[in-house]
Scaffold this motif. Structure first.
Motif, PDB file in Angstrom:
ATOM      1  N   ASN A 126       0.797  -1.227   0.000  1.00  0.00           N
ATOM      2  CA  ASN A 126       0.000   0.000   0.000  1.00  0.00           C
ATOM      3  C   ASN A 126       0.828   1.276   0.000  1.00  0.00           C
ATOM      4  O   ASN A 126       0.293   2.370   0.251  1.00  0.00           O
ATOM      5  CB  ASN A 126      -0.955  -0.011   1.197  1.00  0.00           C
ATOM      6  N   LEU A 136      -1.628  -1.711  -6.658  1.00  0.00           N
ATOM      7  CA  LEU A 136      -2.885  -2.183  -7.242  1.00  0.00           C
ATOM      8  C   LEU A 136      -3.370  -1.246  -8.351  1.00  0.00           C
ATOM      9  O   LEU A 136      -3.968  -1.696  -9.331  1.00  0.00           O
ATOM     10  CB  LEU A 136      -3.949  -2.334  -6.152  1.00  0.00           C
ATOM     11  N   ALA A 148      -3.395  -8.779  -9.560  1.00  0.00           N
ATOM     12  CA  ALA A 148      -4.305  -8.088  -8.645  1.00  0.00           C
ATOM     13  C   ALA A 148      -4.751  -9.030  -7.536  1.00  0.00           C
ATOM     14  O   ALA A 148      -4.790  -8.651  -6.354  1.00  0.00           O
ATOM     15  CB  ALA A 148      -5.514  -7.563  -9.410  1.00  0.00           C
ATOM     16  N   LEU A 152      -4.223  -8.562  -3.501  1.00  0.00           N
ATOM     17  CA  LEU A 152      -5.369  -8.566  -2.592  1.00  0.00           C
ATOM     18  C   LEU A 152      -5.237  -9.642  -1.517  1.00  0.00           C
ATOM     19  O   LEU A 152      -5.703  -9.464  -0.384  1.00  0.00           O
ATOM     20  CB  LEU A 152      -6.662  -8.748  -3.379  1.00  0.00           C
ATOM     21  N   ASN A 157      -5.045  -2.407  -0.357  1.00  0.00           N
ATOM     22  CA  ASN A 157      -6.258  -1.615  -0.154  1.00  0.00           C
ATOM     23  C   ASN A 157      -6.993  -1.460  -1.483  1.00  0.00           C
ATOM     24  O   ASN A 157      -6.549  -0.743  -2.370  1.00  0.00           O
ATOM     25  CB  ASN A 157      -5.902  -0.244   0.410  1.00  0.00           C
ATOM     26  N   ILE A 158      -8.140  -2.116  -1.608  1.00  0.00           N
ATOM     27  CA  ILE A 158      -8.857  -2.156  -2.879  1.00  0.00           C
ATOM     28  C   ILE A 158      -9.487  -0.813  -3.238  1.00  0.00           C
ATOM     29  O   ILE A 158      -9.728  -0.528  -4.413  1.00  0.00           O
ATOM     30  CB  ILE A 158      -9.928  -3.272  -2.851  1.00  0.00           C
ATOM     31  N   ASN A 159      -9.707   0.032  -2.233  1.00  0.00           N
ATOM     32  CA  ASN A 159     -10.349   1.328  -2.486  1.00  0.00           C
ATOM     33  C   ASN A 159      -9.407   2.512  -2.279  1.00  0.00           C
ATOM     34  O   ASN A 159      -9.865   3.649  -2.097  1.00  0.00           O
ATOM     35  CB  ASN A 159     -11.589   1.484  -1.594  1.00  0.00           C
ATOM     36  N   THR A 167      -9.616   5.212  -7.721  1.00  0.00           N
ATOM     37  CA  THR A 167      -9.326   3.926  -7.105  1.00  0.00           C
ATOM     38  C   THR A 167      -8.853   2.974  -8.203  1.00  0.00           C
ATOM     39  O   THR A 167      -8.963   3.300  -9.396  1.00  0.00           O
ATOM     40  CB  THR A 167     -10.578   3.336  -6.441  1.00  0.00           C
ATOM     41  N   LEU A 169     -10.390   0.472  -9.265  1.00  0.00           N
ATOM     42  CA  LEU A 169     -11.564   0.229 -10.097  1.00  0.00           C
ATOM     43  C   LEU A 169     -11.751   1.356 -11.109  1.00  0.00           C
ATOM     44  O   LEU A 169     -12.046   1.107 -12.286  1.00  0.00           O
ATOM     45  CB  LEU A 169     -12.817   0.096  -9.233  1.00  0.00           C
ATOM     46  N   LEU A 184     -12.257  -6.815  -9.408  1.00  0.00           N
ATOM     47  CA  LEU A 184     -12.274  -5.858  -8.302  1.00  0.00           C
ATOM     48  C   LEU A 184     -13.670  -5.735  -7.684  1.00  0.00           C
ATOM     49  O   LEU A 184     -13.819  -5.696  -6.466  1.00  0.00           O
ATOM     50  CB  LEU A 184     -11.781  -4.496  -8.793  1.00  0.00           C
ATOM     51  N   GLU A 187     -14.477  -8.510  -5.503  1.00  0.00           N
ATOM     52  CA  GLU A 187     -13.771  -8.430  -4.213  1.00  0.00           C
ATOM     53  C   GLU A 187     -14.253  -7.248  -3.382  1.00  0.00           C
ATOM     54  O   GLU A 187     -13.562  -6.784  -2.482  1.00  0.00           O
ATOM     55  CB  GLU A 187     -12.267  -8.315  -4.467  1.00  0.00           C
ATOM     56  N   ALA A 189     -14.952  -4.015  -4.292  1.00  0.00           N
ATOM     57  CA  ALA A 189     -14.536  -2.643  -4.568  1.00  0.00           C
ATOM     58  C   ALA A 189     -15.777  -1.753  -4.575  1.00  0.00           C
ATOM     59  O   ALA A 189     -16.865  -2.181  -4.963  1.00  0.00           O
ATOM     60  CB  ALA A 189     -13.829  -2.565  -5.921  1.00  0.00           C
TER      61      ALA A 189
END
Length: 311
Positions: A126, A136, A148, A152, A157-159, A167, A169, A184, A187, A189
């Protein structure tokens, strides 16, 4: 434009030659005269030489661009060199002049084995570069769903939002990478994440005429009522950019949602109640379904003019 390695003198590399991914996106322009002995050995994958040098030299020494030998080995995809440096207690989270870590360089080169070694030894997924991008974000831009997924698994941190408020996404949507966006979203997002101009992924897809991406976002319950800082909705973005099919899709989705809501508020009809009491043929009203994610990306071109991630 993505940079590749360049040399003042061409030399044959030993068996640890970088795989093809490093040529595509290693991200470093290097000249041998600017490198110390440790960095040179890491560059060409000369593990035997590096082991000798490590006895009397600091393996964490920095070059003029604040790159370590680990940065260069990861960018080059030299797995054995990366493994040796990690075992020799190389610092995993040092960042170069672009504020990118060795993990980020492995990501850019799509060197999954190098990534795995770093992550298994607690490299931070991150960290952010000078543009606020995490590893990411870089993966979403490539795209590589398998990389990816690996990030994860190690708590990326996906967001996370970069300086533009994007982000991972948002990046995937902007580049029209449907498979990456689907991963995403699967998962968890945030489908309604807003960038610094209060634009949602749905607005971006609509403005670019990405009808397949629109279908995917709507399937994951993207909010069509959101408006950006100028008061523009996703439907308006589509119309403004001449993407009528996208506008129609959004309007139809809104109509279906409203109709479904009205039916649920009314409750079951008398006819439906009677049938539920005993009829084996329950003619229950069909629900509205958007179907699975579309993959017909060629139907409508992505006319996005937004800038790509900083290299």
């Amino acid at each position: 434009m993505k940079k590749i390695f360049s040399f003042t003198k061409k030399k044959k590399h030993p068996s640890g030659t970088p795989d093809n991914g490093s040529v595509l996106s290693a991200g470093y322009e290097l000249k041998e005269k600017d490198l110390g002995k440790v960095h040179k050995a890491a560059l060409v994958g000369d593990l035997a030489k590096l082991k000798q040098l490590a006895k009397k030299n600091d393996i964490n020494q920095l070059d003029k661009e604040n790159r370590t030998a680990l940065h260069i080995a990861c960018a080059s995809g030299h797995v054995e060199v990366v493994h040796f440096l990690v075992e020799s207690k190389a610092k995993l989270n040092l960042c170069d002049n672009q504020n990118r870590s060795a993990l980020m360089k492995a990501v850019q080169g799509q060197h999954k084995r190098c990534m795995s070694i770093l992550l298994e030894n607690h490299a931070d997924p991150n960290l952010v570069d000078i543009n606020g991008n995490t590893a990411l974000h870089l993966v979403a831009n490539i795209p590589s769903p398998s990389l990816a997924a690996l990030l994860l698994q190690h708590e990326a941190n996906i967001n996370a939002q970069n300086k533009e408020g994007f982000t991972p996404l948002t990046v995937a949507v902007r580049e029209n990478h449907i498979e990456m966006a689907e991963l995403l979203l699967g998962e968890n997002a945030d489908v309604n994440c807003m960038d610094k101009d209060q634009r949602s992924p749905l607005m971006i897809a609509a403005g670019n005429g990405q009808i397949g991406m629109l279908r995917l976002l709507l399937e994951y319950k993207a909010d069509i009522t959101l408006k950006d800082a100028k008061g523009w909705s996703a439907d308006y973005y589509a119309e403004m950019n001449g993407h009528h099919p996208c506008s129609v899709l959004i309007i139809e989705h809104g109509t279906q949602m409203n109709d479904g809501l009205s039916l649920s508020q009314q409750g079951p009809s008398k006819k439906k109640k009677r049938m539920l009491l005993g009829s084996p043929f329950q003619d229950v009203e069909a629900g509205f379904s958007l179907g699975g994610p579309a993959t017909d990306k060629d139907d409508f071109e992505d006319n996005s003019q937004s800038e790509s991630l900083s290299r």
